[in-house]
Design a protein around this motif. Sequence first.
Motif, short mmCIF file in Angstrom:
data_model
loop_
_atom_site.label_atom_id
_atom_site.label_comp_id
_atom_site.label_asym_id
_atom_site.label_seq_id
_atom_site.Cartn_x
_atom_site.Cartn_y
_atom_site.Cartn_z
N TYR A 277 -6.82 -43.45 -23.19
CA TYR A 277 -7.72 -43.18 -24.37
C TYR A 277 -6.70 -42.32 -25.39
O TYR A 277 -6.52 -41.01 -25.03
CB TYR A 277 -9.04 -42.45 -23.92
N CYS A 278 -6.36 -42.83 -26.28
CA CYS A 278 -5.42 -42.34 -27.30
C CYS A 278 -5.88 -41.92 -28.46
O CYS A 278 -6.43 -42.94 -29.01
CB CYS A 278 -4.05 -43.16 -27.41
N ASP B 19 -5.24 -40.57 -32.52
CA ASP B 19 -4.04 -40.75 -33.58
C ASP B 19 -4.31 -39.19 -33.94
O ASP B 19 -5.32 -38.56 -34.27
CB ASP B 19 -4.23 -41.43 -34.48
N LYS B 20 -2.83 -38.76 -34.44
CA LYS B 20 -2.99 -37.50 -35.33
C LYS B 20 -3.76 -37.72 -36.59
O LYS B 20 -3.39 -38.90 -37.03
CB LYS B 20 -1.62 -37.04 -35.50
N GLY C 100 -7.13 -44.50 -33.16
CA GLY C 100 -6.71 -44.33 -31.91
C GLY C 100 -6.76 -45.59 -31.15
O GLY C 100 -6.68 -46.72 -31.56
N ASP D 196 1.72 -42.98 -16.21
CA ASP D 196 2.40 -41.99 -16.95
C ASP D 196 3.56 -42.44 -17.99
O ASP D 196 3.64 -42.30 -19.02
CB ASP D 196 2.86 -40.55 -16.39
N ALA E 17 3.44 -43.92 -28.64
CA ALA E 17 3.62 -42.61 -28.17
C ALA E 17 5.16 -42.08 -28.43
O ALA E 17 5.28 -40.67 -29.07
CB ALA E 17 3.63 -42.53 -26.80
N PHE F 239 0.22 -40.18 -31.44
CA PHE F 239 -1.05 -39.41 -30.63
C PHE F 239 -1.20 -38.04 -30.79
O PHE F 239 -0.24 -37.39 -30.48
CB PHE F 239 -0.99 -40.17 -29.38
N GLN F 240 -2.33 -37.66 -30.99
CA GLN F 240 -2.75 -36.17 -30.94
C GLN F 240 -3.01 -35.91 -29.38
O GLN F 240 -2.64 -34.92 -28.99
CB GLN F 240 -3.94 -36.04 -31.81
N SER F 241 -3.54 -36.95 -28.54
CA SER F 241 -3.76 -36.67 -27.25
C SER F 241 -3.94 -38.12 -26.65
O SER F 241 -4.11 -39.13 -27.23
CB SER F 241 -5.21 -36.04 -27.14
N VAL F 242 -3.64 -38.03 -25.36
CA VAL F 242 -3.68 -39.20 -24.55
C VAL F 242 -4.33 -38.78 -23.09
O VAL F 242 -3.84 -37.84 -22.64
CB VAL F 242 -2.33 -39.86 -24.24
N THR F 243 -5.43 -39.45 -22.91
CA THR F 243 -6.04 -39.24 -21.56
C THR F 243 -6.01 -40.50 -20.48
O THR F 243 -6.18 -41.64 -21.16
CB THR F 243 -7.64 -38.82 -21.78
#
Length: 94
Positions: free
Chosen positions: A6-7, A9-10, A51, A65, A74, A79-83
């Motif tokens: 689950y990515c 975006d910035k 995202g 990973d 990436a 990406f702001q975050s990647v879960t």
Amino acid sequence: MLYMFYCVDKDGAAEVRTGNRAAHLAYLESLGDRLFLAGPLLSDDGAAMVGSLLVVDCADRAAADDFAANDPYAKAGLFQSVTIRPWRRVFPKG
């Protein structure tokens, strides 16, 4: 094992997404049958991509990973975050 990515975006990174989309899609295509599903997350009005959601068959968490780190999005800093979480298909049965 299937892993969910689950990515998010910035903010303001639409140009980064657009500029790296072809490389990202080629990366996903290279997975063959390991790619279970993939697609963009959309803004509430459905007009913009904000995202990505992917489910990929990976040998283990280290492979998941590695997959995430080598995604062209990436690498471009989109990406702001990647879960990343293990995921199990229940429905539809298949």
